[in-house]
Motif scaffolding. Structure first.
Motif, PDB file in Angstrom:
ATOM      1  N   LEU A  44       0.688  -4.543  -4.337  1.00 12.42           N
ATOM      2  CA  LEU A  44      -0.251  -5.626  -4.632  1.00 12.42           C
ATOM      3  C   LEU A  44       0.025  -6.228  -5.998  1.00 12.42           C
ATOM      4  CD1 LEU A  44      -3.720  -4.404  -3.302  1.00 12.42           C
ATOM      5  CD2 LEU A  44      -2.377  -6.339  -2.492  1.00 12.42           C
ATOM      6  N   ALA A  45       0.313  -5.384  -6.989  1.00 10.94           N
ATOM      7  CA  ALA A  45       0.599  -5.874  -8.337  1.00 10.94           C
ATOM      8  C   ALA A  45       1.821  -6.786  -8.335  1.00 10.94           C
ATOM      9  CB  ALA A  45       0.797  -4.697  -9.292  1.00 10.94           C
ATOM     10  N   ARG A  46       2.836  -6.427  -7.521  1.00  6.12           N
ATOM     11  CA  ARG A  46       4.023  -7.293  -7.442  1.00  6.12           C
ATOM     12  C   ARG A  46       3.683  -8.636  -6.799  1.00  6.12           C
ATOM     13  NH1 ARG A  46       6.603  -2.439  -5.414  1.00  6.12           N
ATOM     14  NH2 ARG A  46       7.784  -1.386  -7.056  1.00  6.12           N
ATOM     15  N   VAL A  47       2.815  -8.585  -5.759  1.00  6.96           N
ATOM     16  CA  VAL A  47       2.434  -9.822  -5.084  1.00  6.96           C
ATOM     17  C   VAL A  47       1.684 -10.747  -6.033  1.00  6.96           C
ATOM     18  CG1 VAL A  47       1.024 -10.788  -3.235  1.00  6.96           C
ATOM     19  CG2 VAL A  47       2.429  -8.772  -2.798  1.00  6.96           C
ATOM     20  N   PHE A  48       0.881 -10.178  -6.928  1.00 12.59           N
ATOM     21  CA  PHE A  48       0.076 -10.989  -7.829  1.00 12.59           C
ATOM     22  C   PHE A  48       0.926 -11.741  -8.853  1.00 12.59           C
ATOM     23  CE2 PHE A  48      -3.660  -7.840  -7.202  1.00 12.59           C
ATOM     24  CZ  PHE A  48      -3.880  -8.386  -5.948  1.00 12.59           C
ATOM     25  N   LEU A  79      -2.169   7.507   5.569  1.00  9.56           N
ATOM     26  CA  LEU A  79      -1.571   6.284   5.037  1.00  9.56           C
ATOM     27  C   LEU A  79      -2.539   5.122   5.223  1.00  9.56           C
ATOM     28  CD1 LEU A  79       2.089   6.681   6.364  1.00  9.56           C
ATOM     29  CD2 LEU A  79       1.203   7.281   4.099  1.00  9.56           C
ATOM     30  N   PHE A  80      -2.432   4.135   4.353  1.00  8.15           N
ATOM     31  CA  PHE A  80      -3.387   3.027   4.351  1.00  8.15           C
ATOM     32  C   PHE A  80      -2.753   1.754   4.934  1.00  8.15           C
ATOM     33  CE2 PHE A  80      -5.079   5.902   1.212  1.00  8.15           C
ATOM     34  CZ  PHE A  80      -6.448   5.822   1.410  1.00  8.15           C
ATOM     35  N   ASN A  81      -3.627   0.950   5.570  1.00 10.57           N
ATOM     36  CA  ASN A  81      -3.249  -0.363   6.099  1.00 10.57           C
ATOM     37  C   ASN A  81      -4.198  -1.415   5.509  1.00 10.57           C
ATOM     38  OD1 ASN A  81      -1.262   0.535   8.325  1.00 10.57           O
ATOM     39  ND2 ASN A  81      -3.090   1.758   8.737  1.00 10.57           N
ATOM     40  N   LEU A  82      -3.667  -2.641   5.316  1.00 11.18           N
ATOM     41  CA  LEU A  82      -4.453  -3.675   4.650  1.00 11.18           C
ATOM     42  C   LEU A  82      -4.169  -5.032   5.288  1.00 11.18           C
ATOM     43  CD1 LEU A  82      -6.206  -4.853   2.339  1.00 11.18           C
ATOM     44  CD2 LEU A  82      -4.136  -4.913   0.933  1.00 11.18           C
ATOM     45  N   ASP A  83      -5.267  -5.778   5.582  1.00  8.04           N
ATOM     46  CA  ASP A  83      -5.185  -7.172   6.022  1.00  8.04           C
ATOM     47  C   ASP A  83      -6.186  -7.971   5.198  1.00  8.04           C
ATOM     48  OD1 ASP A  83      -3.222  -7.054   8.045  1.00  8.04           O
ATOM     49  OD2 ASP A  83      -4.665  -6.195   9.432  1.00  8.04           O
ATOM     50  N   ALA A  84      -5.708  -8.999   4.496  1.00  5.12           N
ATOM     51  CA  ALA A  84      -6.577  -9.869   3.701  1.00  5.12           C
ATOM     52  C   ALA A  84      -6.094 -11.305   3.865  1.00  5.12           C
ATOM     53  CB  ALA A  84      -6.545  -9.465   2.228  1.00  5.12           C
ATOM     54  N   CYS A  85      -7.015 -12.231   4.162  1.00  7.13           N
ATOM     55  CA  CYS A  85      -6.657 -13.629   4.434  1.00  7.13           C
ATOM     56  C   CYS A  85      -7.412 -14.555   3.474  1.00  7.13           C
ATOM     57  CB  CYS A  85      -6.988 -14.007   5.882  1.00  7.13           C
ATOM     58  SG  CYS A  85      -6.086 -13.039   7.110  1.00  7.13           S
ATOM     59  N   ALA A  87      -6.038 -16.901 -10.413  1.00  4.21           N
ATOM     60  CA  ALA A  87      -7.168 -17.512  -9.698  1.00  4.21           C
ATOM     61  C   ALA A  87      -6.678 -18.308  -8.497  1.00  4.21           C
ATOM     62  CB  ALA A  87      -7.959 -18.402 -10.645  1.00  4.21           C
ATOM     63  N   GLN A  88      -5.674 -17.820  -7.818  1.00  2.54           N
ATOM     64  CA  GLN A  88      -5.127 -18.490  -6.650  1.00  2.54           C
ATOM     65  C   GLN A  88      -5.265 -17.598  -5.427  1.00  2.54           C
ATOM     66  OE1 GLN A  88      -1.054 -19.601  -7.067  1.00  2.54           O
ATOM     67  NE2 GLN A  88      -0.935 -20.633  -5.082  1.00  2.54           N
ATOM     68  N   LYS A  89      -5.831 -18.141  -4.358  1.00  2.00           N
ATOM     69  CA  LYS A  89      -6.043 -17.362  -3.147  1.00  2.00           C
ATOM     70  C   LYS A  89      -4.719 -17.073  -2.461  1.00  2.00           C
ATOM     71  CE  LYS A  89     -10.735 -18.938  -2.082  1.00  2.00           C
ATOM     72  NZ  LYS A  89     -11.632 -19.551  -1.070  1.00  2.00           N
ATOM     73  N   LEU A  90      -4.651 -15.889  -1.833  1.00  2.00           N
ATOM     74  CA  LEU A  90      -3.436 -15.513  -1.122  1.00  2.00           C
ATOM     75  C   LEU A  90      -3.794 -14.595   0.039  1.00  2.00           C
ATOM     76  CD1 LEU A  90      -2.931 -12.381  -2.289  1.00  2.00           C
ATOM     77  CD2 LEU A  90      -2.078 -13.650  -4.234  1.00  2.00           C
ATOM     78  N   SER A  91      -2.833 -14.368   0.931  1.00  2.00           N
ATOM     79  CA  SER A  91      -3.005 -13.490   2.092  1.00  2.00           C
ATOM     80  C   SER A  91      -2.012 -12.345   1.988  1.00  2.00           C
ATOM     81  CB  SER A  91      -2.785 -14.261   3.393  1.00  2.00           C
ATOM     82  OG  SER A  91      -3.733 -15.301   3.520  1.00  2.00           O
ATOM     83  N   VAL A  92      -2.478 -11.109   2.286  1.00  2.00           N
ATOM     84  CA  VAL A  92      -1.650  -9.908   2.165  1.00  2.00           C
ATOM     85  C   VAL A  92      -1.814  -9.072   3.424  1.00  2.00           C
ATOM     86  CG1 VAL A  92      -1.150  -7.847   0.810  1.00  2.00           C
ATOM     87  CG2 VAL A  92      -1.954  -9.917  -0.338  1.00  2.00           C
ATOM     88  N   HIS A  93      -0.694  -8.557   3.941  1.00  2.00           N
ATOM     89  CA  HIS A  93      -0.707  -7.669   5.103  1.00  2.00           C
ATOM     90  C   HIS A  93       0.246  -6.514   4.810  1.00  2.00           C
ATOM     91  CE1 HIS A  93      -2.855 -10.724   7.453  1.00  2.00           C
ATOM     92  NE2 HIS A  93      -2.016 -11.597   6.897  1.00  2.00           N
ATOM     93  N   LEU A  94      -0.308  -5.315   4.622  1.00  2.00           N
ATOM     94  CA  LEU A  94       0.482  -4.118   4.316  1.00  2.00           C
ATOM     95  C   LEU A  94       0.194  -3.049   5.369  1.00  2.00           C
ATOM     96  CD1 LEU A  94      -0.092  -3.970   0.440  1.00  2.00           C
ATOM     97  CD2 LEU A  94       1.880  -4.919   1.641  1.00  2.00           C
ATOM     98  N   ARG A  95       1.216  -2.250   5.713  1.00  2.00           N
ATOM     99  CA  ARG A  95       1.076  -1.239   6.756  1.00  2.00           C
ATOM    100  C   ARG A  95       1.668   0.098   6.298  1.00  2.00           C
ATOM    101  NH1 ARG A  95      -1.853  -4.435   8.256  1.00  2.00           N
ATOM    102  NH2 ARG A  95      -2.065  -5.474  10.294  1.00  2.00           N
ATOM    103  N   ALA A  96       0.911   1.158   6.641  1.00  4.13           N
ATOM    104  CA  ALA A  96       1.369   2.557   6.520  1.00  4.13           C
ATOM    105  C   ALA A  96       1.960   2.841   5.142  1.00  4.13           C
ATOM    106  CB  ALA A  96       2.381   2.868   7.618  1.00  4.13           C
TER     107      ALA A  96
END
Length: 683
Positions: A166-170, A115-121, A147-156
């Motif tokens: 990610l597509a929903r967040v965008f 499973l994948f984990n993601l942290d982006a600030c 073109a707007q910066k955002l932060s994403v934190h996804l786990r497992a």
């Protein structure tokens, strides 16, 4: 060399210069022995801080392309790892420690148990997708992303689920699973993408689609109008072509709509950007038309009348201009309302606003007790509308036009200011002293021993002093009263004025005792030297003038401003010189604050006068020539001083003290009579 290349070179030179400065000042920031570090960086580029720390520690620390911005690093000690982790946490950075290199980034993704984990600030969506594709080793393609910066934190999460989240967040995006990879696309609600109907250009976003029923979908942002027209006509494979007349370099800033046919879609795009079109010989001719925007804005608008019953147009229209921008209105005469160019929706809102504001107001009569309407209007309380008050014919009444609540509020405000002014009285005594003899008083106050065994006897003769209006004994004492009585009896002083002045706090009182000399204005004849009188009559006044202005201050104190002037007229020389008699004037001004009953004395009003006296022997002094033997002339000089004694009283306080005294006297008298009755009853 292009301008962009010059700016890029300057940016590299600036960065290199910054690194050289940090290296030159580095001994001031990082000092210590082996394993001991001292850093003090304030508001520096994060990449430069990492480079300096790398030089000091000997560790290769490399920031990737996501690292930017400025930061602070203040540390002294040997625990470098803890300090470095705190620095990364404070600036929302991550580090990947390898054997030969540490990589610092704002992106971190890793796999655990499949499973994948993601942290982006603070990263752009495109950066997140690209980094995720590299780290997780699978292909991800995408349409034009926000073109707007955002932060994403996804786990497992499983690979496909993570990209879908990610597509929903965008925003308005969805995930499509393709052969050999994943694709993030913008939602089109099942609109059919015909050949060349969608394009992500450098200038902006251009999306033109057509569904199976022939309706069009348009989503355009910051694209040339000519590009939009070409894409629209490219969907119409059969039918007329187009010819763009004029400049097509106008940009479509933003346009988003759907559900119209071809002509309706073209009409919307042309109206938005100032174009018109017509079809002739199977060709659409598109031309520039500056009136299309105005016609679009004024569509469905017409002039309507809005009558007013109670309110005025000047009160309603400013509110409408604030609520509706660029609203055309015409004010009707005789307060019949106004005309407005609006559509049905705006008319409904205007009528709703008028219903709230156009209410009937009542007229109330406001009675004032102590102040005048003019004074109230001049010093109006801040909560009262000046236009709602109208002065009545009566000098103590006002008309108020407004609601009942506003009238009650007005009455409360008036109660604060409509109060009686404090009443003041001034005991005035003006004495004229012979300035030479005024200090030679001999008092009649004395004490003597009458005979052996008798008591001492003191006596004083006050006489006319006790008949003065001013209570001299109470104000100045018995010794002064006795001396004044003796001075009056010996004719060394005389009473010039003895009266009581009454007034209110804050109002000026004037006392004047003058003689008026009237004379005709004249000029001297240059030939004869004799005066030539004109028909103009002028006046000269001499005497004493007193102006008193008192007001009650805190704790019953009376502040009194006194201005006294005395003038004297000289000998009449008009018969010989043709000029009016001379006058002399003395003026004294003071301001005193004291309690009620404390006297005020004004002195220094000294006047010198010379008088010419002629003594004649009756009948004989009128004989020709021989008459001079029976005449004698003499001059006398006189020096007088006017002294003003003024005692202010607060009448309300005096009456209150008198009532208290009378009540106390009556209570004591009642108790005395009651005691006598009880005593007689006991007998």
């Amino acid at each position: 060399m292009s301008l962009e290349t010059i700016f890029s070179s300057l940016k590299l030179m600036k960065r290199g210069l910054m690194i050289l400065i940090i290296m030159a000042l580095f001994p001031l920031f990082a000092v210590g022995g082996k394993g001991y570090f001292t850093w003090d960086f304030s508001d520096c580029e994060i990449k430069d801080i990492l480079y300096a720390v790398s030089l000091d520690t000997g560790i290769s620390i490399v920031p990737d392309d996501t690292v930017s911005g400025r930061g602070d690093l203040k540390f002294t000690g040997s625990d470098f790892n803890s300090a470095f982790d705190a620095f990364l946490l404070g600036n929302r950075l991550f580090v990947r420690r390898e054997e030969k290199m540490w990589v610092v980034s704002k992106f971190k993704a890793w796999e655990e148990n499949g499973l994948f984990n993601l942290d982006a600030c603070d990263l752009l969506p495109a950066q997140i997708v690209e980094k995720l594709s590299v780290v997780c080793d699978f292909a991800i393609t995408y349409d034009s992303l926000p073109a707007q910066k955002l932060s994403v934190h996804l786990r497992a999460q499983e690979k496909t689920a993570m990209v879908e989240n990610l597509a929903r967040v965008f925003g308005n995006y969805e995930l499509k699973v393709l052969e050999g990879g994943l694709h993030i696309s913008k939602k089109t609600d099942n609109w059919k993408n015909s050949g060349g109907s969608f394009s992500a250009l450098d200038e902006g976003t251009l999306m033109v689609n057509q569904n199976e029923n022939g309706a069009f979908f348009v989503d355009v942002k910051d694209v040339l109008f000519s590009e939009v027209v070409e894409r629209l006509f490219s969907l119409k494979k059969e039918g007329p072509g187009f010819c763009l007349l004029g400049n097509g370099e106008v940009k479509v800033m933003r346009s988003f709509f759907y559900g119209l046919d071809f002509d309706g879609t073209l009409d919307k795009l042309c109206s938005q950007n100032g174009y018109g079109f017509f079809e002739e010989d199977d060709i659409y001719y598109i031309y520039a038309d500056g009136n299309t925007k105005n016609s679009l804005l004024s569509k469905n608008r017409h002039w309507q009348k809005f009558p007013l019953c109670f309110a005025k147009s000047k009160d309603i229209l400013p509110l409408l201009s604030m609520k509706f921008a660029k609203l055309e209105t015409i004010v009707l005469q005789n307060n019949e309302g106004f005309l407005c160019n609006c559509n049905e929706k705006e008319a409904l809102q205007i009528n709703q606003l008028i219903g709230e504001l156009d209410v009937q107001k009542s007229t109330y009569l406001v009675n004032l007790k102590y102040i005048k309407p003019k004074e109230l209007l001049e010093y109006l309380p801040p909560d009262i509308d000046r236009e709602a008050l109208i002065a009545a014919d009566d000098k103590s009444c006002l008309y108020f036009n407004g609601t009942e609540e506003a009238y009650k509020n007005l009455c409360k405000q008036i109660e604060v200011c409509d109060r009686p002014l404090a009443r003041l009285s001034y005991d005035l005594l003006i004495l004229q002293y012979d300035d030479v003899k005024q200090n030679q008083w001999a008092t009649s106050l004395g004490a003597k021993v009458r005979s052996l065994g008798d008591r001492n006897d003191a006596s004083v003769s006050l006489g006319s002093v006790m008949s003065l209006n001013m209570n001299v004994v109470t104000a100045f004492g018995l010794t002064f009263a006795a001396g004044l009585q003796n001075s009056i009896e010996e004719n060394r002083s005389k009473v010039f004025a003895d009266t009581t002045l009454h007034g209110v706090s804050g109002k000026q009182i004037t006392f004047q005792s003058t003689n008026t000399y009237r004379y005709r204005d004249n000029n001297v004849d240059p030939d004869t030297g004799k005066p030539i009188y004109s028909g103009v009559t002028r006046e000269l006044s001499s005497g004493i003038k007193l102006e008193v202005l008192g007001w009650v201050s805190g704790e019953g104190m009376i502040t009194t401003s006194v201005s006294a002037s005395i003038s004297r007229q000289g000998l009449d020389t008009s018969s010989s010189t043709g000029n009016p008699p001379p006058t002399s004037e003395k003026l004294v001004t003071t301001e005193v604050c004291g309690k009620s009953g404390e006297p005020i004395i004004l002195s220094g009003l000294v006047q010198d006068s010379d008088e010419e006296n002629i003594k004649r022997t009756p009948f004989l002094s009128k004989l020709p020539l021989l008459g001079w033997l029976f005449k004698s002339r003499g001059k006398s000089s006189q020096k007088d001083q006017m002294v003003i004694y003024l005692v202010p009283h607060l009448l309300d306080q005096v009456e209150a003290e008198k009532d208290l005294y009378d009540e106390k006297w009556l209570s004591e008298k009642t108790r005395h009579i009651t005691g006598l009755l009880q005593k007689e009853g006991g007998m």
